[in-house]
Motif scaffolding. Structure first.
Motif, mmCIF file in Angstrom:
data_model
loop_
_atom_site.group_PDB
_atom_site.id
_atom_site.type_symbol
_atom_site.label_atom_id
_atom_site.label_comp_id
_atom_site.label_asym_id
_atom_site.label_seq_id
_atom_site.Cartn_x
_atom_site.Cartn_y
_atom_site.Cartn_z
ATOM 1 N N ASP A 30 0.810 -1.223 0.000
ATOM 2 C CA ASP A 30 0.000 0.000 0.000
ATOM 3 C C ASP A 30 0.843 1.272 0.000
ATOM 4 O OD1 ASP A 30 -2.308 -1.655 2.150
ATOM 5 O OD2 ASP A 30 -2.587 -1.143 0.040
ATOM 6 N N THR A 31 2.098 1.153 0.380
ATOM 7 C CA THR A 31 2.926 2.341 0.539
ATOM 8 C C THR A 31 4.102 2.301 -0.427
ATOM 9 O OG1 THR A 31 2.336 2.381 2.884
ATOM 10 C CG2 THR A 31 4.165 3.775 2.211
ATOM 11 N N MET A 32 4.347 3.438 -1.072
ATOM 12 C CA MET A 32 5.467 3.551 -2.006
ATOM 13 C C MET A 32 6.266 4.803 -1.695
ATOM 14 S SD MET A 32 3.821 2.177 -5.579
ATOM 15 C CE MET A 32 5.419 2.038 -6.396
ATOM 16 N N SER A 48 6.628 9.849 0.187
ATOM 17 C CA SER A 48 5.995 8.581 0.483
ATOM 18 C C SER A 48 4.500 8.715 0.224
ATOM 19 C CB SER A 48 6.249 8.180 1.935
ATOM 20 O OG SER A 48 5.517 7.015 2.249
ATOM 21 N N TYR A 49 3.935 7.708 -0.407
ATOM 22 C CA TYR A 49 2.505 7.672 -0.677
ATOM 23 C C TYR A 49 1.926 6.412 -0.051
ATOM 24 C CZ TYR A 49 1.883 11.432 -4.080
ATOM 25 O OH TYR A 49 1.767 12.654 -4.684
ATOM 26 N N ASN A 50 0.770 6.563 0.552
ATOM 27 C CA ASN A 50 0.034 5.421 1.052
ATOM 28 C C ASN A 50 -1.327 5.391 0.379
ATOM 29 O OD1 ASN A 50 -2.122 4.334 3.242
ATOM 30 N ND2 ASN A 50 -0.205 3.224 3.407
ATOM 31 N N LEU A 54 -0.384 11.301 -0.508
ATOM 32 C CA LEU A 54 0.926 11.746 -0.064
ATOM 33 C C LEU A 54 0.964 11.785 1.457
ATOM 34 C CD1 LEU A 54 3.698 13.007 -0.926
ATOM 35 C CD2 LEU A 54 2.575 15.230 -0.718
ATOM 36 N N ILE A 55 1.950 11.085 2.054
ATOM 37 C CA ILE A 55 2.069 11.110 3.508
ATOM 38 C C ILE A 55 3.392 11.687 3.981
ATOM 39 C CG2 ILE A 55 0.395 9.275 3.965
ATOM 40 C CD1 ILE A 55 2.715 7.311 4.264
ATOM 41 N N ILE A 56 4.409 11.663 3.137
ATOM 42 C CA ILE A 56 5.689 12.272 3.481
ATOM 43 C C ILE A 56 6.171 13.088 2.294
ATOM 44 C CG2 ILE A 56 8.143 11.888 3.985
ATOM 45 C CD1 ILE A 56 7.379 9.385 5.508
ATOM 46 N N CYS A 91 12.982 3.835 -6.164
ATOM 47 C CA CYS A 91 11.607 3.643 -5.762
ATOM 48 C C CYS A 91 11.576 2.465 -4.786
ATOM 49 C CB CYS A 91 10.761 3.339 -6.996
ATOM 50 S SG CYS A 91 9.034 3.007 -6.656
ATOM 51 N N ALA A 92 10.659 2.497 -3.848
ATOM 52 C CA ALA A 92 10.535 1.394 -2.894
ATOM 53 C C ALA A 92 9.074 1.245 -2.507
ATOM 54 C CB ALA A 92 11.393 1.645 -1.651
ATOM 55 N N SER A 93 8.752 0.088 -1.941
ATOM 56 C CA SER A 93 7.397 -0.113 -1.442
ATOM 57 C C SER A 93 7.457 -0.885 -0.133
ATOM 58 C CB SER A 93 6.545 -0.873 -2.463
ATOM 59 O OG SER A 93 6.959 -2.228 -2.572
ATOM 60 N N SER A 94 6.376 -0.808 0.617
ATOM 61 C CA SER A 94 6.294 -1.557 1.871
ATOM 62 C C SER A 94 4.845 -1.929 2.130
ATOM 63 C CB SER A 94 6.848 -0.738 3.042
ATOM 64 O OG SER A 94 6.033 0.377 3.316
#
Lengths: 113, 110
Positions: A30-32, A48-50, A54-56, A91-94
């Motif tokens: 859900d987060t990138m 950071s996007y969830n 945009l969250i960060i 790019c990363a995701s979690s």
């Protein structure tokens, strides 16, 4: 079967141009994120996007504009490129729920001439 | 804001030598701790992580790390390195975001 893929891997362009880097993840996360790695290998979070929100946003010049059309994609558009923008962009995701365990793409090396 | 410091900028050692990389962080609250590795020309990969529980955590490829809360440290160790361990090693701390140390370049000579 690449989990986090970025395109292009290499990008060489002139100062003042506008360019985009695309990122896609097939992990169902859900987060990138976008990270910038400078010439000294220092990694700094940019955005950071969830779930497309945009969250960060880490004091990045507004020439950088991320866009998340859906939770599997996070693109980075850069306007009016400057020499100092030369770097490797990762790019990363979690998974949903902040943990810090990130899965990274292979990076996009941007060179601004 | 969280800060992460890695003690060594560049470490050069021979195969079979032991490796220890230091990492300290600034935040005194609850954090998640990580070591990531970046092999030459590749992306970052998770080496190991600590969330809670046993402060000695084991990761991939024979690496381990010890969390010492009183010292705000999370040092990485490997008893016997191989040439293939040549890479950039990053300590990272997560509070609301993942912050990385400056990295340590490890060069293992055959």
């Amino acid at each position: 079967d690449t989990a986090v893929s970025q395109t292009p891997k290499y990008l060489v362009t002139q100062m003042g141009n506008d360019k985009s880097i695309k990122c896609e993840q097939n992990l169902g996360h859900d987060t990138m994120y976008w990270y910038k790695q400078d010439s000294k290998k220092f990694l700094k979070i940019m955005f950071s996007y969830n779930n497309k929100e945009l969250i960060i946003n880490e004091t990045v010049p507004n020439r950088f504009s991320p866009k998340s059309p859906d939770k599997a994609h996070l693109n980075l558009h850069i306007n009016s490129l400057e020499l100092g923008d030369s770097a490797v962009y990762f790019c990363a995701s979690s998974q949903d729920g902040p943990t810090g365990e990130l899965f990274f793409g292979e990076g996009s090396r941007l060179t601004v001439l | 804001a969280q800060s992460v410091s890695q003690h060594n900028h560049h470490v050069i050692l021979s195969e079979a030598a032991s490796l220890e990389l230091g990492c300290n962080y600034s935040y005194g609250g609850t954090v998640n701790l990580f070591w990531y590795v970046q092999y030459p020309g590749q992306h970052l990969q998770l080496l190991l992580k600590y969330f809670s529980g046993d402060p000695l955590v084991k990761g991939i490829k024979g690496f381990e790390a010890e969390f010492i809360k009183s010292k705000f440290s999370f040092n990485l160790r490997k008893p016997s390195v191989q040439w293939s361990d040549t890479a950039e090693y990053f300590c990272a701390v997560f509070d609301y975001k993942l912050s990385f140390g400056a990295g340590t370049t490890v060069t293992v000579r055959a």
